[in-house]
Design an enzyme around this catalytic site. Structure first.
Site, PDB file in Angstrom:
ATOM      1  N   MET A   1       9.815 -21.397 -16.354  1.00 54.34           N
ATOM      2  CA  MET A   1       9.898 -22.853 -16.284  1.00 54.34           C
ATOM      3  C   MET A   1      11.009 -23.368 -17.202  1.00 54.34           C
ATOM      4  O   MET A   1      11.336 -22.741 -18.206  1.00 54.34           O
ATOM      5  CB  MET A   1       8.575 -23.481 -16.735  1.00 54.34           C
ATOM      6  CG  MET A   1       7.495 -23.400 -15.696  1.00 54.34           C
ATOM      7  SD  MET A   1       7.825 -24.487 -14.284  1.00 54.34           S
ATOM      8  CE  MET A   1       6.267 -24.325 -13.420  1.00 54.34           C
ATOM      9  N   CYS A   2      11.514 -24.514 -16.877  1.00 58.09           N
ATOM     10  CA  CYS A   2      12.595 -25.119 -17.651  1.00 58.09           C
ATOM     11  C   CYS A   2      11.998 -25.987 -18.758  1.00 58.09           C
ATOM     12  O   CYS A   2      10.790 -26.141 -18.860  1.00 58.09           O
ATOM     13  CB  CYS A   2      13.429 -25.993 -16.732  1.00 58.09           C
ATOM     14  SG  CYS A   2      13.908 -25.143 -15.230  1.00 58.09           S
ATOM     15  N   GLN A   3      12.872 -26.530 -19.583  1.00 61.52           N
ATOM     16  CA  GLN A   3      12.420 -27.505 -20.567  1.00 61.52           C
ATOM     17  C   GLN A   3      13.310 -28.749 -20.513  1.00 61.52           C
ATOM     18  O   GLN A   3      14.504 -28.653 -20.215  1.00 61.52           O
ATOM     19  CB  GLN A   3      12.444 -26.901 -21.969  1.00 61.52           C
ATOM     20  CG  GLN A   3      11.444 -25.770 -22.125  1.00 61.52           C
ATOM     21  CD  GLN A   3      10.694 -25.805 -23.458  1.00 61.52           C
ATOM     22  OE1 GLN A   3      10.800 -26.751 -24.242  1.00 61.52           O
ATOM     23  NE2 GLN A   3       9.919 -24.772 -23.713  1.00 61.52           N
ATOM     24  N   ILE A  75      17.203 -27.238 -20.258  1.00 56.91           N
ATOM     25  CA  ILE A  75      17.538 -25.815 -20.301  1.00 56.91           C
ATOM     26  C   ILE A  75      16.797 -25.138 -19.165  1.00 56.91           C
ATOM     27  O   ILE A  75      15.642 -25.447 -18.890  1.00 56.91           O
ATOM     28  CB  ILE A  75      17.253 -25.145 -21.672  1.00 56.91           C
ATOM     29  CG1 ILE A  75      15.873 -25.511 -22.213  1.00 56.91           C
ATOM     30  CG2 ILE A  75      18.325 -25.523 -22.690  1.00 56.91           C
ATOM     31  CD1 ILE A  75      15.588 -24.907 -23.589  1.00 56.91           C
ATOM     32  N   ASN A 105      11.686 -30.410 -14.463  1.00 56.59           N
ATOM     33  CA  ASN A 105      11.005 -29.177 -14.872  1.00 56.59           C
ATOM     34  C   ASN A 105       9.842 -28.997 -13.916  1.00 56.59           C
ATOM     35  O   ASN A 105       9.018 -29.903 -13.773  1.00 56.59           O
ATOM     36  CB  ASN A 105      10.535 -29.316 -16.332  1.00 56.59           C
ATOM     37  CG  ASN A 105       9.253 -28.547 -16.618  1.00 56.59           C
ATOM     38  OD1 ASN A 105       8.230 -29.146 -16.938  1.00 56.59           O
ATOM     39  ND2 ASN A 105       9.297 -27.247 -16.496  1.00 56.59           N
TER      40      ASN A 105
END
Lengths: 250, 250
Positions: A1-3, A75, A105
């Site tokens: 997963m992204c942030q 990110i 996200n």
């Protein structure tokens, strides 16, 4: 997963402190990063398909204190879409003579909307597809730029059609307001007078905002996970679209 | 007046050498600069509203050899539009699921086209207005991305409607081809085997491309004024839209 990381302020503020902590997290999110700064109507977008922890572009962002009232950073840990520049968030499009910036996200499954209007994805992520659909629908609802309140209402109507496909935590800005929504994880913090010391969660760094901030400064910081210790972060209420203006939720 | 720099290559190439010479010229063009690099379908856009000669962003561009097949750069001397980030070239928009990048040198007088479609300027320059109008008209002529040849033909039809308003030297790219047009000043150079030494016009710097370039590398460099001595630059034929693909004019 992204942030995700977002900032909305009542006076142009640099994000170096928060971004430094946030970029540290990219060791686990190494598939690119991006950050967009509004300066009045203009946008500065920095993207790189390498991790923020090693990118020279991220290094510039940490050293060059760009002052902005609305910032969105991301990110990436790729779920859908290959590792490439065109798949790095935030994405930018123009609508009603203003730039719109979006980062996501999550992971939308089986989301293949009909994109029949002016917004088409360049890359192959579910996120850019969701952004294009959102702008298409906003453009249908309003002939020109409406108020922040009206936009929030429209977004609150539209978002369930996306979030029913899976995790949909996002940030969106057109330079005046910052909208955020979480159906899983997002936290926010309003930093205002009386200011104190804040320590980063991820790095050995602290700042005394009492010495740095002006009496009337107010900043709303939004992030996937709280970035600092000793500050009162609040978890997002799932499903609600929150609009921030002048450093505070509306 | 502003200055333009463009590069189209058959293999991803860095523009550090040419940009170094070009950025020197910003002492007389201090109202901002910008550079856009295509990496496949993605675009990296760096803009700053300070001169390239002092901007930390320009410094990054000179030190970080980003390899690209299509680059467009611009240094600004404001004629129309105030000094602000949203008025810095190049401008970027999406059409047919691809990013389009545009930069302009010149001054269009009394140019107020009807912009009734999906492209509206964010800033207040004649240049961004011209770009929006061009994309609007391209979208009317073609339902989806046509061939480079067909696009060149359409541009050749459209451009006189702009250049009749004044100086209209521009560069345009969607990542596959680079189009350029001058009604006053623009020069190009095809750098290919057999390679030799090139010396910058504006800085004490030279490069021996015989040592650096691969046998089959080919680069077309386009600039307002020739950037190097000892290389055969050609002045643009006024009014003709030139398309470059794989490092050479079509």
């Amino acid at each position: 997963m992204c942030q995700l990381l977002g900032m909305n302020c009542n006076t142009p503020t640099d994000i170096v402190f928060s971004f430094t902590g946030f970029a540290t997290r990219s060791s686990e999110h190494g598939d690119g990063f991006g950050i967009a700064f509004f300066e009045e109507r203009g946008v500065r977008l920095f993207v790189d398909h390498v991790a923020a922890s090693v990118s020279p572009v991220a290094e510039l962002v940490k050293r060059y204190p760009i002052k902005s009232r609305n910032v969105i950073a991301h990110i990436r840990k790729a779920t859908q879409g290959h590792v490439a520049l065109e798949n790095c968030h935030p994405f930018v499009r123009e609508l009603w003579g203003r730039y719109w910036v979006f980062a996501h996200n999550g992971n939308l499954k089986d989301f293949a909307p009909r994109l029949h209007a002016a917004f088409h994805p360049v890359g192959d992520t579910d996120s850019e597809r969701a952004f294009c659909w959102l702008l298409q629908e906003l453009a249908k609802h309003h002939a020109c730029m409406p108020t922040v309140e009206a936009l929030t209402e429209t977004l609150q109507e539209l978002v369930p059609q996306l979030s029913c496909h899976g995790t949909f935590n996002f940030m969106l800005s057109q330079g005046d307001a910052l909208w955020a929504h979480a159906n899983t994880r997002l936290h926010y913090l309003v930093r205002q007078s009386p200011f104190g010391v804040a320590r980063l969660q991820d790095e050995d760094m602290q700042l005394n905002f009492a010495e740095l901030a002006g009496e009337k400064d107010r900043v709303c910081v939004i992030a996937t996970e709280p970035l600092t210790v000793d500050e009162p972060w609040t978890a997002f209420e799932p499903g609600r679209v929150m609009a921030c203006v002048n450093g505070a939720p509306l």
